[in-house]
Design an enzyme around this catalytic site. Structure first.
Site, mmCIF file in Angstrom:
data_model
loop_
_atom_site.group_PDB
_atom_site.id
_atom_site.type_symbol
_atom_site.label_atom_id
_atom_site.label_comp_id
_atom_site.label_asym_id
_atom_site.label_seq_id
_atom_site.Cartn_x
_atom_site.Cartn_y
_atom_site.Cartn_z
ATOM 1 C CE1 TYR A 75 -20.113 10.935 13.332
ATOM 2 C CE2 TYR A 75 -20.524 10.347 15.615
ATOM 3 C CZ TYR A 75 -20.463 11.291 14.621
ATOM 4 O OH TYR A 75 -20.737 12.611 14.909
ATOM 5 C CG PHE A 127 1.921 29.418 20.128
ATOM 6 C CD1 PHE A 127 3.131 29.712 19.537
ATOM 7 C CD2 PHE A 127 0.853 29.083 19.312
ATOM 8 C CE1 PHE A 127 3.279 29.679 18.160
ATOM 9 C CE2 PHE A 127 0.995 29.039 17.934
ATOM 10 C CZ PHE A 127 2.210 29.334 17.352
ATOM 11 C CG ASP A 128 0.717 33.080 17.358
ATOM 12 O OD1 ASP A 128 0.460 31.871 17.489
ATOM 13 O OD2 ASP A 128 1.211 33.564 16.316
ATOM 14 C CG ASP A 217 1.022 24.962 24.669
ATOM 15 O OD1 ASP A 217 1.279 23.919 24.028
ATOM 16 O OD2 ASP A 217 0.903 26.074 24.117
ATOM 17 C CB ALA A 219 3.377 21.929 21.243
ATOM 18 C CE LYS A 260 3.513 23.276 16.865
ATOM 19 N NZ LYS A 260 2.088 23.552 16.578
ATOM 20 C CG HIS A 442 2.410 37.139 12.033
ATOM 21 N ND1 HIS A 442 1.516 37.490 13.017
ATOM 22 C CD2 HIS A 442 2.532 35.797 12.114
ATOM 23 C CE1 HIS A 442 1.127 36.415 13.667
ATOM 24 N NE2 HIS A 442 1.721 35.366 13.134
HETATM 25 N N1 F0G Z 1 1.306 25.827 21.427
HETATM 26 C C1 F0G Z 1 2.554 26.034 20.974
HETATM 27 C C2 F0G Z 1 3.668 26.194 21.942
HETATM 28 C C3 F0G Z 1 2.777 26.099 19.595
HETATM 29 O O1 F0G Z 1 4.025 26.308 19.152
HETATM 30 C C4 F0G Z 1 1.694 25.934 18.701
HETATM 31 C C5 F0G Z 1 1.894 25.985 17.256
HETATM 32 C C6 F0G Z 1 0.414 25.710 19.234
HETATM 33 C C7 F0G Z 1 0.262 25.660 20.600
HETATM 34 C C8 F0G Z 1 -0.800 25.551 18.357
HETATM 35 O O2 F0G Z 1 -0.803 24.316 17.781
HETATM 36 O O3 F0G Z 1 -0.670 24.763 15.324
HETATM 37 O O4 F0G Z 1 -1.458 22.566 16.204
HETATM 38 O O5 F0G Z 1 -2.876 24.559 16.425
HETATM 39 N N2 F0G Z 1 2.942 26.413 16.731
HETATM 40 C C9 F0G Z 1 3.305 26.426 15.323
HETATM 41 C C10 F0G Z 1 4.627 27.088 15.149
HETATM 42 C C11 F0G Z 1 2.245 26.893 14.412
HETATM 43 O O6 F0G Z 1 5.012 27.333 13.991
HETATM 44 O O7 F0G Z 1 5.328 27.344 16.137
HETATM 45 P P1 F0G Z 1 -1.494 24.041 16.343
#
Ligand code: F0G
Length: 452
Positions: A75, A127-128, A217, A219, A260, A442
């Site tokens: 844990y 990112f969204d 960010d 990723a 990613k 979407h």
């Molecule tokens: N930041 C970026 C630039 C991303 O592309 C994503 C996720 C996230 C943050 C969030 O990360 O999914 O691990 O919570 N992008 C995916 C896509 C979902 O299809 O581009 P997560």
């Protein structure tokens, strides 16, 4: 050396395979009807080539699968945590490192701990989920891309950069309201375009001068590092880990979705140099993710993430990865489908607005093209246009390439599907929404095509 050859090969061989579904046209038609014409609502078993996302869909290496068996499921203070922490510290240099279950968990912790209502977060492009987490905290997510970002035929490099004069202007006018500046590497929303080291340095300097915190960010940090090495003067002799390290050290911390470039099915990172913020993160971690040494993951996930983060910066892998995307883009252009130039690091973005000029933005040309790819050949992509972002300037279809999953023949097949769509482009119909949820529509909206 294989680098001297024209053909850039996959730098791996295949040890386990997974069958992919082969469906006929009528079956695909029925599936799409049942899914309300929304590709998110299909069963994955109804998809032949799944280019919906590069997130969590990569193939782990034999080293990662082996590491999985070494997971320590204690844990607190598990051996796997320290293995993970060492890998992330080597990569980023940051002092305080937290595992989280995916990128948005890191964003949520960041937004809930450091943002106050009315404050501003500036980003090259949010990112969204980043935007949604910031807005959920009552703060304002402001995008500051350069004007080149929306020029789909402008093939200049580093279109993911932030507009530095716009950032300076914002700080000159509203410095006290700006809680955080972020750079998204690579800039997913504008085509997976990288950010230059020059831009990273300038943004970092502006933030330091104004005493405003700066986060990445990150990723797709590895793909971004590859573009810097191959296209930015002065970095050709640098190692990829050295470039990545420099990128991270210019910021005060980062959020990473390891799904990613980390090439894991689940996992993420929140890390910072700041002791005061680390203390806040630690408390918030316990409320949502779990104890700070496992963070919503199993010990085995921490092991696979540690290995994946290391493998992501392998030069042979990145050369193949970025070349695959460029090959895909060239093939689509050759059969007459315009794509955002230059190709980015994780996906090809088709300019559906330019390809289907007879379908107005309000009738979702990106969605019409997404449906056509599925109906024609069982290929699943995702609309990135006014369905996803109602005030979007661009109408795109993203075809994202999972890492180490599909071969060149799969890509050739998708290009052949595109060729067939080109032949009937003028017959494609726009779409209207039948039902939509209150936000992030979407993912679950149902739609139907206009009958001529
Ligand atoms: N930041 C970026 C630039 C991303 O592309 C994503 C996720 C996230 C943050 C969030 O990360 O999914 O691990 O919570 N992008 C995916 C896509 C979902 O299809 O581009 P997560």
């Amino acid at each position: 050396m294989t680098q001297d050859f024209r053909t850039i090969i996959e730098p791996f061989r295949i040890k386990a395979v997974e069958s992919i579904p082969m469906l006929d046209g009528p079956t695909r038609y029925e599936a799409l009807q049942r899914a309300g014409h929304n590709l998110f609502c299909l069963r994955a078993e109804e998809v032949t080539i799944d280019l919906l996302t590069d997130s969590g869909t990569g193939a782990m290496s034999s080293r990662q699968w082996a590491a999985l068996m070494l997971g320590d499921e204690s844990y607190a203070g598990s051996r796997s945590f320290f293995r993970f922490e060492t890998a992330v510290r080597q990569l980023t240099g940051y002092a305080h490192i937290f595992p989280v279950h995916q990128g948005r968990a890191a964003e949520r912790i960041l937004a809930r701990t450091i943002l106050k209502p009315g404050q501003i977060v500036a980003n090259n492009t949010h990112f969204d989920t980043t935007r949604a987490n910031i807005e959920q905290a009552g703060a304002i997510a402001l995008d500051l891309p350069t004007s080149r970002a929306s020029q789909t035929r402008d093939a200049t490099r580093f279109k993911g950069d932030m507009d530095v004069p716009a950032l300076e202007e914002l700080l000159a006018q509203k410095k006290t309201e700006v809680a955080l500046v972020m750079l998204t590497l690579t800039n997913n929303a504008v085509g997976g375009q990288p950010v230059s080291m020059d831009n990273l340095e300038k943004v970092s300097q502006v933030c330091r001068r104004a005493s405003v915190p700066f986060f990445l960010d990150a990723a797709r940090f590895a793909e971004n590092a590859w573009f810097i090495r191959t296209h930015e003067p002065g970095y050709q002799d640098w190692t990829l880990p050295a470039i990545a390290h420099k990128m991270f050290r210019l910021a005060d911390g980062c959020t990473i979705s390891a799904k990613k470039d980390g090439i894991v099915h689940i996992g993420g990172v929140l890390a910072t140099q700041r002791q005061d913020w680390a203390d806040l993160f630690r408390c918030e971690m316990i409320l949502g993710e779990g104890f700070p040494t496992y963070g919503g993951l199993a010990g085995r996930d921490l092991e696979t993430m540690a290995v994946g983060l290391e493998e992501s910066l392998d030069a042979d892998y990145l050369r193949y990865r970025v070349r695959s995307i460029a090959y895909f883009a060239e093939g689509l252009e050759k059969v007459g489908m315009p794509v955002v130039q230059p190709p980015g690091g994780h996906a090809v973005f088709v300019d559906a607005g330019a390809f289907l000029p007879h379908i107005p933005a309000r009738q979702f040309p990106g969605q019409a093209l997404a449906a056509a790819f599925y109906l024609e050949g069982g290929v699943r992509g995702v609309e990135v246009g006014s369905l996803m972002f109602p005030d979007s300037r661009l109408q795109l279809l993203r075809l994202a390439l999972p890492r180490r999953v599909y071969t060149q023949a799969h890509i050739d097949y998708v290009i052949e599907v595109a060729e067939r769509i080109v032949a009937k482009a003028s017959l494609l119909k726009g779409y209207q929404i039948v039902h939509e949820p209150p936000f992030l529509r979407h993912f679950s909206a149902t739609m139907q095509p206009f009958e001529s």
